[in-house]
Design a protein around this motif. Sequence first.
Motif, PDB file in Angstrom:
ATOM      1  N   ALA A   1     -90.010  74.159  47.716  1.00 48.66           N
ATOM      2  CA  ALA A   1     -89.727  73.509  46.436  1.00 48.66           C
ATOM      3  C   ALA A   1     -88.844  74.351  45.519  1.00 48.66           C
ATOM      4  N   LEU A   2     -89.026  75.651  45.546  1.00 47.64           N
ATOM      5  CA  LEU A   2     -88.307  76.506  44.597  1.00 47.64           C
ATOM      6  C   LEU A   2     -86.788  76.325  44.620  1.00 47.64           C
ATOM      7  N   PRO A   3     -86.146  76.276  45.787  1.00 47.31           N
ATOM      8  CA  PRO A   3     -84.695  76.084  45.793  1.00 47.31           C
ATOM      9  C   PRO A   3     -84.263  74.701  45.314  1.00 47.31           C
ATOM     10  N   ARG A   4     -85.224  73.803  45.116  1.00 44.88           N
ATOM     11  CA  ARG A   4     -84.900  72.440  44.728  1.00 44.88           C
ATOM     12  C   ARG A   4     -85.346  72.126  43.299  1.00 44.88           C
ATOM     13  N   ILE A   5     -85.530  73.152  42.516  1.00 47.34           N
ATOM     14  CA  ILE A   5     -85.942  72.957  41.128  1.00 47.34           C
ATOM     15  C   ILE A   5     -84.958  72.063  40.388  1.00 47.34           C
ATOM     16  N   HIS A   6     -83.681  72.200  40.697  1.00 45.66           N
ATOM     17  CA  HIS A   6     -82.674  71.388  40.011  1.00 45.66           C
ATOM     18  C   HIS A   6     -82.861  69.896  40.308  1.00 45.66           C
ATOM     19  N   LEU A   7     -83.392  69.576  41.498  1.00 43.01           N
ATOM     20  CA  LEU A   7     -83.639  68.178  41.834  1.00 43.01           C
ATOM     21  C   LEU A   7     -84.866  67.636  41.100  1.00 43.01           C
ATOM     22  N   PHE A   8     -85.886  68.482  40.961  1.00 43.58           N
ATOM     23  CA  PHE A   8     -87.032  68.075  40.151  1.00 43.58           C
ATOM     24  C   PHE A   8     -86.581  67.795  38.713  1.00 43.58           C
ATOM     25  N   TYR A   9     -85.721  68.661  38.181  1.00 42.13           N
ATOM     26  CA  TYR A   9     -85.247  68.487  36.814  1.00 42.13           C
ATOM     27  C   TYR A   9     -84.399  67.222  36.689  1.00 42.13           C
ATOM     28  N   ALA A  10     -83.576  66.957  37.693  1.00 41.71           N
ATOM     29  CA  ALA A  10     -82.727  65.767  37.664  1.00 41.71           C
ATOM     30  C   ALA A  10     -83.544  64.487  37.709  1.00 41.71           C
ATOM     31  N   ASN A  11     -84.782  64.596  38.180  1.00 41.23           N
ATOM     32  CA  ASN A  11     -85.661  63.430  38.285  1.00 41.23           C
ATOM     33  C   ASN A  11     -86.918  63.595  37.437  1.00 41.23           C
ATOM     34  N   ARG A  12     -86.773  64.227  36.274  1.00 44.56           N
ATOM     35  CA  ARG A  12     -87.895  64.414  35.356  1.00 44.56           C
ATOM     36  C   ARG A  12     -88.315  63.073  34.772  1.00 44.56           C
ATOM     37  N   PRO A  13     -89.544  62.990  34.226  1.00 46.25           N
ATOM     38  CA  PRO A  13     -90.077  61.701  33.769  1.00 46.25           C
ATOM     39  C   PRO A  13     -89.174  60.910  32.834  1.00 46.25           C
ATOM     40  N   SER A  14     -88.590  61.558  31.845  1.00 44.94           N
ATOM     41  CA  SER A  14     -87.764  60.820  30.894  1.00 44.94           C
ATOM     42  C   SER A  14     -86.564  60.163  31.576  1.00 44.94           C
ATOM     43  N   VAL A  15     -86.071  60.803  32.622  1.00 40.12           N
ATOM     44  CA  VAL A  15     -84.900  60.285  33.332  1.00 40.12           C
ATOM     45  C   VAL A  15     -85.281  59.131  34.250  1.00 40.12           C
ATOM     46  N   VAL A  16     -86.303  59.334  35.088  1.00 43.90           N
ATOM     47  CA  VAL A  16     -86.661  58.263  36.031  1.00 43.90           C
ATOM     48  C   VAL A  16     -87.249  57.057  35.307  1.00 43.90           C
ATOM     49  N   ASP A  17     -87.961  57.285  34.210  1.00 45.69           N
ATOM     50  CA  ASP A  17     -88.491  56.162  33.433  1.00 45.69           C
ATOM     51  C   ASP A  17     -87.350  55.307  32.884  1.00 45.69           C
ATOM     52  N   ALA A  18     -86.321  55.965  32.370  1.00 46.80           N
ATOM     53  CA  ALA A  18     -85.172  55.236  31.825  1.00 46.80           C
ATOM     54  C   ALA A  18     -84.468  54.438  32.916  1.00 46.80           C
ATOM     55  N   ARG A  19     -84.368  55.023  34.103  1.00 43.05           N
ATOM     56  CA  ARG A  19     -83.733  54.307  35.213  1.00 43.05           C
ATOM     57  C   ARG A  19     -84.546  53.076  35.601  1.00 43.05           C
ATOM     58  N   ALA A  20     -85.866  53.245  35.670  1.00 40.22           N
ATOM     59  CA  ALA A  20     -86.731  52.120  36.038  1.00 40.22           C
ATOM     60  C   ALA A  20     -86.647  51.012  34.995  1.00 40.22           C
ATOM     61  N   LYS A  21     -86.713  51.370  33.726  1.00 38.99           N
ATOM     62  CA  LYS A  21     -86.652  50.369  32.659  1.00 38.99           C
ATOM     63  C   LYS A  21     -85.312  49.638  32.653  1.00 38.99           C
ATOM     64  N   SER A  22     -84.244  50.386  32.834  1.00 34.73           N
ATOM     65  CA  SER A  22     -82.907  49.786  32.852  1.00 34.73           C
ATOM     66  C   SER A  22     -82.778  48.802  34.006  1.00 34.73           C
ATOM     67  N   PHE A  23     -83.313  49.174  35.164  1.00 32.32           N
ATOM     68  CA  PHE A  23     -83.239  48.293  36.324  1.00 32.32           C
ATOM     69  C   PHE A  23     -84.019  47.004  36.070  1.00 32.32           C
ATOM     70  N   ILE A  24     -85.232  47.131  35.546  1.00 32.09           N
ATOM     71  CA  ILE A  24     -86.055  45.945  35.301  1.00 32.09           C
ATOM     72  C   ILE A  24     -85.410  45.040  34.256  1.00 32.09           C
ATOM     73  N   LYS A  25     -84.854  45.639  33.226  1.00 33.29           N
ATOM     74  CA  LYS A  25     -84.166  44.841  32.205  1.00 33.29           C
ATOM     75  C   LYS A  25     -83.006  44.072  32.819  1.00 33.29           C
ATOM     76  N   LYS A  26     -82.267  44.735  33.719  1.00 37.28           N
ATOM     77  CA  LYS A  26     -81.106  44.094  34.352  1.00 37.28           C
ATOM     78  C   LYS A  26     -81.528  42.892  35.193  1.00 37.28           C
ATOM     79  N   ILE A  27     -82.566  43.051  36.033  1.00 34.59           N
ATOM     80  CA  ILE A  27     -82.937  41.923  36.892  1.00 34.59           C
ATOM     81  C   ILE A  27     -83.596  40.806  36.086  1.00 34.59           C
ATOM     82  N   ARG A  28     -84.281  41.160  35.003  1.00 40.09           N
ATOM     83  CA  ARG A  28     -84.834  40.111  34.133  1.00 40.09           C
ATOM     84  C   ARG A  28     -83.703  39.240  33.591  1.00 40.09           C
ATOM     85  N   GLU A  29     -82.637  39.875  33.155  1.00 40.82           N
ATOM     86  CA  GLU A  29     -81.538  39.155  32.535  1.00 40.82           C
ATOM     87  C   GLU A  29     -80.711  38.384  33.555  1.00 40.82           C
ATOM     88  N   THR A  30     -80.396  39.016  34.681  1.00 40.85           N
ATOM     89  CA  THR A  30     -79.510  38.379  35.657  1.00 40.85           C
ATOM     90  C   THR A  30     -80.223  37.347  36.519  1.00 40.85           C
TER      91      THR A  30
END
Length: 277
Positions: free
Chosen positions: A119-148
Amino acid sequence: MSCEQCTQGFVLPGEPEGSMVDGAYFHEGPSTTTNTSDDTDSSKPKVAIVLLTDIFGLPLKNSKLIADEISNKVGCDVWIPDVFEGKYIVKAEEMEPLFPDRAGVGISFLSYLRFALLALPRIHLFYANRPSVVDARAKSFIKKIRETKKYEKVGAVGYCFGGAIAVRIGSDPTVVDSIVIAHPGHISDAQIKDIKVPASWECAEEDMSFKTPQRNNAEAIFAARKDKPDYIDYEFKDYKGTFHGFAARPNLGLPEIVEAYNGALEQTVNWFKKTLL
Protein backbone atom coordinates in the motif's frame (compact mmCIF):
# COMPACT_ATOMS: atom_id res chain seq x y z
CA MET A 1 -10.76 5.53 3.97
CA SER A 2 -10.14 1.93 3.05
CA CYS A 3 -9.59 -1.21 5.04
CA GLU A 4 -7.40 -4.28 4.80
CA GLN A 5 -10.30 -6.64 4.12
CA CYS A 6 -11.40 -4.62 1.08
CA THR A 7 -8.43 -6.22 -0.62
CA GLN A 8 -9.49 -9.86 -0.72
CA GLY A 9 -11.22 -11.31 -3.72
CA PHE A 10 -12.53 -14.46 -5.34
CA VAL A 11 -13.70 -14.21 -8.93
CA LEU A 12 -17.30 -15.27 -9.64
CA PRO A 13 -17.97 -17.55 -12.63
CA GLY A 14 -19.73 -16.38 -15.76
CA GLU A 15 -19.47 -13.42 -18.11
CA PRO A 16 -21.23 -10.05 -17.78
CA GLU A 17 -24.37 -9.51 -19.85
CA GLY A 18 -24.26 -5.73 -19.95
CA SER A 19 -22.11 -3.20 -21.76
CA MET A 20 -19.99 -0.13 -21.12
CA VAL A 21 -21.74 3.20 -21.67
CA ASP A 22 -19.67 6.37 -21.37
CA GLY A 23 -17.23 4.73 -18.97
CA ALA A 24 -19.88 3.07 -16.78
CA TYR A 25 -21.18 -0.49 -16.83
CA PHE A 26 -24.88 -0.73 -17.72
CA HIS A 27 -27.39 -3.58 -17.59
CA GLU A 28 -30.86 -2.78 -18.84
CA GLY A 29 -33.68 -4.14 -16.74
CA PRO A 30 -36.36 -6.33 -18.34
CA SER A 31 -39.16 -3.94 -17.38
CA THR A 32 -37.46 -1.05 -19.20
CA THR A 33 -37.06 -2.76 -22.58
CA THR A 34 -39.37 -2.29 -25.55
CA ASN A 35 -40.85 -5.78 -25.40
CA THR A 36 -44.54 -6.32 -24.67
CA SER A 37 -44.28 -9.30 -22.34
CA ASP A 38 -46.57 -9.71 -19.37
CA ASP A 39 -43.63 -8.81 -17.09
CA THR A 40 -43.65 -5.22 -18.36
CA ASP A 41 -45.75 -3.01 -16.10
CA SER A 42 -46.00 0.58 -17.32
CA SER A 43 -47.60 1.62 -14.03
CA LYS A 44 -44.39 0.98 -12.12
CA PRO A 45 -42.05 3.94 -11.52
CA LYS A 46 -38.99 4.15 -13.73
CA VAL A 47 -36.16 3.28 -11.37
CA ALA A 48 -32.47 2.50 -11.45
CA ILE A 49 -29.93 1.07 -9.06
CA VAL A 50 -26.33 2.23 -8.86
CA LEU A 51 -23.77 -0.30 -7.67
CA LEU A 52 -20.76 1.16 -5.87
CA THR A 53 -17.88 -1.30 -6.05
CA ASP A 54 -15.29 -2.43 -3.58
CA ILE A 55 -11.72 -1.19 -3.87
CA PHE A 56 -11.05 -3.31 -6.96
CA GLY A 57 -13.44 -1.26 -9.07
CA LEU A 58 -14.63 -2.18 -12.56
CA PRO A 59 -11.68 -4.43 -13.51
CA LEU A 60 -12.96 -7.19 -11.20
CA LYS A 61 -15.94 -8.68 -13.01
CA ASN A 62 -17.74 -9.68 -9.78
CA SER A 63 -19.47 -6.31 -9.57
CA LYS A 64 -20.76 -6.62 -13.14
CA LEU A 65 -22.12 -10.12 -12.51
CA ILE A 66 -23.83 -8.94 -9.32
CA ALA A 67 -25.28 -5.97 -11.21
CA ASP A 68 -26.69 -8.36 -13.83
CA GLU A 69 -28.37 -10.45 -11.12
CA ILE A 70 -29.87 -7.43 -9.39
CA SER A 71 -31.11 -5.98 -12.67
CA ASN A 72 -32.78 -9.21 -13.75
CA LYS A 73 -34.36 -9.91 -10.37
CA VAL A 74 -35.54 -6.41 -9.48
CA GLY A 75 -36.48 -5.62 -13.07
CA CYS A 76 -34.73 -2.29 -13.45
CA ASP A 77 -31.63 -0.70 -14.93
CA VAL A 78 -28.40 -1.12 -12.96
CA TRP A 79 -25.34 1.06 -13.44
CA ILE A 80 -21.78 0.80 -12.12
CA PRO A 81 -19.91 4.11 -12.33
CA ASP A 82 -16.14 4.17 -12.27
CA VAL A 83 -15.72 6.23 -9.11
CA PHE A 84 -11.96 5.67 -9.39
CA GLU A 85 -11.84 7.19 -12.90
CA GLY A 86 -9.31 4.55 -13.91
CA LYS A 87 -6.97 5.21 -10.98
CA TYR A 88 -7.38 1.79 -9.38
CA ILE A 89 -5.50 1.14 -6.18
CA VAL A 90 -5.00 -2.63 -6.03
CA LYS A 91 -5.80 -5.81 -7.92
CA ALA A 92 -7.72 -8.71 -6.43
CA GLU A 93 -4.99 -11.22 -7.23
CA GLU A 94 -2.46 -9.14 -5.29
CA MET A 95 -4.49 -9.27 -2.11
CA GLU A 96 -6.32 -12.59 -2.17
CA PRO A 97 -3.61 -14.54 -0.27
CA LEU A 98 -3.33 -11.99 2.54
CA PHE A 99 -6.66 -11.95 4.34
CA PRO A 100 -9.31 -14.39 5.65
CA ASP A 101 -12.22 -15.71 3.64
CA ARG A 102 -14.33 -16.61 6.69
CA ALA A 103 -14.71 -15.86 10.37
CA GLY A 104 -12.38 -17.37 12.96
CA VAL A 105 -9.23 -17.44 10.84
CA GLY A 106 -7.45 -14.27 11.93
CA ILE A 107 -4.89 -12.10 10.17
CA SER A 108 -1.20 -12.77 10.67
CA PHE A 109 1.37 -10.08 11.36
CA LEU A 110 3.11 -11.06 8.13
CA SER A 111 -0.07 -10.42 6.16
CA TYR A 112 -0.40 -6.96 7.70
CA LEU A 113 3.23 -6.27 6.85
CA ARG A 114 2.85 -7.44 3.27
CA PHE A 115 -0.25 -5.28 2.91
CA ALA A 116 1.60 -2.23 4.24
CA LEU A 117 4.50 -2.78 1.86
CA LEU A 118 2.09 -3.01 -1.04
CA ALA A 119 0.00 0.00 0.00
CA LEU A 120 2.75 2.48 0.84
CA PRO A 121 3.92 3.06 -2.75
CA ARG A 122 0.29 3.67 -3.71
CA ILE A 123 -0.50 6.41 -1.22
CA HIS A 124 -1.05 8.81 -4.10
CA LEU A 125 -3.84 6.54 -5.40
CA PHE A 126 -5.53 6.45 -2.01
CA TYR A 127 -5.37 10.26 -1.97
CA ALA A 128 -6.73 10.49 -5.51
CA ASN A 129 -9.71 8.44 -4.36
CA ARG A 130 -10.33 10.05 -0.96
CA PRO A 131 -13.94 10.27 0.29
CA SER A 132 -14.65 13.83 -0.83
CA VAL A 133 -13.52 12.96 -4.35
CA VAL A 134 -15.29 9.63 -4.84
CA ASP A 135 -18.48 10.95 -3.21
CA ALA A 136 -18.55 13.84 -5.68
CA ARG A 137 -18.05 11.45 -8.58
CA ALA A 138 -20.87 9.20 -7.39
CA LYS A 139 -23.26 12.11 -6.86
CA SER A 140 -22.43 13.63 -10.24
CA PHE A 141 -23.03 10.31 -11.97
CA ILE A 142 -26.39 9.76 -10.27
CA LYS A 143 -27.50 13.30 -11.05
CA LYS A 144 -26.57 12.77 -14.71
CA ILE A 145 -28.54 9.54 -15.14
CA ARG A 146 -31.53 10.98 -13.27
CA GLU A 147 -31.64 13.86 -15.73
CA THR A 148 -30.85 11.98 -18.95
CA LYS A 149 -32.84 8.79 -18.26
CA LYS A 150 -35.68 10.44 -16.32
CA TYR A 151 -35.54 7.97 -13.44
CA GLU A 152 -38.16 8.64 -10.79
CA LYS A 153 -36.23 6.75 -8.09
CA VAL A 154 -32.60 5.70 -7.72
CA GLY A 155 -31.21 3.24 -5.21
CA ALA A 156 -27.55 2.58 -4.39
CA VAL A 157 -25.90 -0.60 -3.15
CA GLY A 158 -22.32 -0.35 -1.95
CA TYR A 159 -19.78 -3.02 -1.11
CA CYS A 160 -16.81 -2.37 1.21
CA PHE A 161 -15.25 0.82 -0.22
CA GLY A 162 -18.54 1.49 -2.01
CA GLY A 163 -20.49 0.72 1.14
CA ALA A 164 -18.87 3.70 2.83
CA ILE A 165 -19.81 5.86 -0.15
CA ALA A 166 -23.42 4.64 0.10
CA VAL A 167 -23.53 5.66 3.77
CA ARG A 168 -22.26 9.14 3.00
CA ILE A 169 -24.49 9.87 0.00
CA GLY A 170 -27.43 8.44 1.95
CA SER A 171 -27.50 11.74 3.81
CA ASP A 172 -29.06 13.42 0.76
CA PRO A 173 -32.51 12.21 -0.38
CA THR A 174 -32.14 14.23 -3.59
CA VAL A 175 -29.30 11.90 -4.59
CA VAL A 176 -30.66 8.47 -3.64
CA ASP A 177 -34.01 7.16 -2.45
CA SER A 178 -32.79 3.97 -0.77
CA ILE A 179 -29.45 2.32 0.04
CA VAL A 180 -27.98 -1.09 0.79
CA ILE A 181 -24.69 -1.23 2.70
CA ALA A 182 -22.66 -4.43 2.53
CA HIS A 183 -19.77 -4.70 5.04
CA PRO A 184 -18.74 -1.04 4.63
CA GLY A 185 -15.27 0.45 4.80
CA HIS A 186 -14.48 2.86 7.60
CA ILE A 187 -17.42 5.11 8.52
CA SER A 188 -18.22 7.23 11.55
CA ASP A 189 -21.22 7.20 13.87
CA ALA A 190 -21.89 10.78 12.78
CA GLN A 191 -22.19 9.64 9.17
CA ILE A 192 -24.56 6.85 10.20
CA LYS A 193 -26.72 9.31 12.13
CA ASP A 194 -26.89 11.52 9.04
CA ILE A 195 -28.51 8.88 6.82
CA LYS A 196 -31.92 10.10 5.68
CA VAL A 197 -33.12 7.34 3.34
CA PRO A 198 -34.22 3.74 3.95
CA ALA A 199 -31.15 1.60 4.64
CA SER A 200 -30.49 -2.13 4.59
CA TRP A 201 -27.30 -3.46 6.19
CA GLU A 202 -25.55 -6.72 5.27
CA CYS A 203 -23.10 -7.48 8.06
CA ALA A 204 -20.24 -9.93 8.37
CA GLU A 205 -19.70 -11.86 11.59
CA GLU A 206 -16.13 -10.55 11.73
CA ASP A 207 -15.27 -7.22 10.16
CA MET A 208 -12.21 -5.19 11.06
CA SER A 209 -13.63 -2.02 9.48
CA PHE A 210 -17.17 -2.37 10.87
CA LYS A 211 -16.63 -4.02 14.22
CA THR A 212 -19.44 -5.52 16.27
CA PRO A 213 -19.73 -2.58 18.73
CA GLN A 214 -20.12 -0.09 15.87
CA ARG A 215 -22.50 -2.42 14.03
CA ASN A 216 -24.67 -2.66 17.18
CA ASN A 217 -24.50 1.07 17.73
CA ALA A 218 -25.56 1.69 14.14
CA GLU A 219 -28.70 -0.38 14.65
CA ALA A 220 -29.35 1.44 17.93
CA ILE A 221 -29.14 4.77 16.09
CA PHE A 222 -31.89 3.70 13.72
CA ALA A 223 -34.01 2.11 16.46
CA ALA A 224 -33.87 5.31 18.50
CA ARG A 225 -35.77 7.13 15.75
CA LYS A 226 -38.87 4.98 16.22
CA ASP A 227 -42.02 7.08 16.58
CA LYS A 228 -40.01 10.23 15.80
CA PRO A 229 -40.35 12.54 12.78
CA ASP A 230 -36.93 11.52 11.43
CA TYR A 231 -37.70 7.78 11.45
CA ILE A 232 -36.68 5.88 8.32
CA ASP A 233 -37.16 2.24 7.42
CA TYR A 234 -34.16 0.01 8.04
CA GLU A 235 -32.96 -3.54 8.58
CA PHE A 236 -29.77 -5.23 9.80
CA LYS A 237 -28.89 -8.81 8.92
CA ASP A 238 -25.84 -10.73 10.13
CA TYR A 239 -24.32 -13.61 8.19
CA LYS A 240 -22.79 -16.23 10.44
CA GLY A 241 -19.30 -17.46 9.69
CA THR A 242 -18.47 -14.62 7.32
CA PHE A 243 -15.63 -12.14 7.10
CA HIS A 244 -15.54 -8.70 5.50
CA GLY A 245 -15.98 -8.98 1.71
CA PHE A 246 -18.25 -12.04 1.57
CA ALA A 247 -21.10 -10.28 -0.26
CA ALA A 248 -18.86 -9.20 -3.13
CA ARG A 249 -16.11 -11.82 -3.24
CA PRO A 250 -17.19 -15.13 -1.70
CA ASN A 251 -14.88 -18.13 -1.53
CA LEU A 252 -16.81 -20.49 -3.76
CA GLY A 253 -15.09 -23.45 -2.13
CA LEU A 254 -16.89 -22.84 1.18
CA PRO A 255 -20.60 -23.76 1.04
CA GLU A 256 -21.50 -21.65 4.08
CA ILE A 257 -19.91 -18.57 2.49
CA VAL A 258 -21.69 -19.18 -0.81
CA GLU A 259 -24.96 -19.46 1.12
CA ALA A 260 -24.23 -16.15 2.86
CA TYR A 261 -23.34 -14.50 -0.47
CA ASN A 262 -26.63 -15.67 -1.99
CA GLY A 263 -28.51 -14.53 1.10
CA ALA A 264 -27.02 -11.05 0.89
CA LEU A 265 -27.88 -10.83 -2.80
CA GLU A 266 -31.47 -11.84 -2.06
CA GLN A 267 -31.59 -9.24 0.73
CA THR A 268 -30.48 -6.55 -1.73
CA VAL A 269 -33.08 -7.54 -4.31
CA ASN A 270 -35.91 -7.69 -1.76
CA TRP A 271 -34.97 -4.35 -0.23
CA PHE A 272 -35.06 -2.52 -3.53
CA LYS A 273 -38.33 -4.18 -4.53
CA LYS A 274 -39.76 -2.93 -1.23
CA THR A 275 -38.38 0.61 -1.31
CA LEU A 276 -38.20 1.52 -4.99
CA LEU A 277 -41.04 -0.24 -6.80
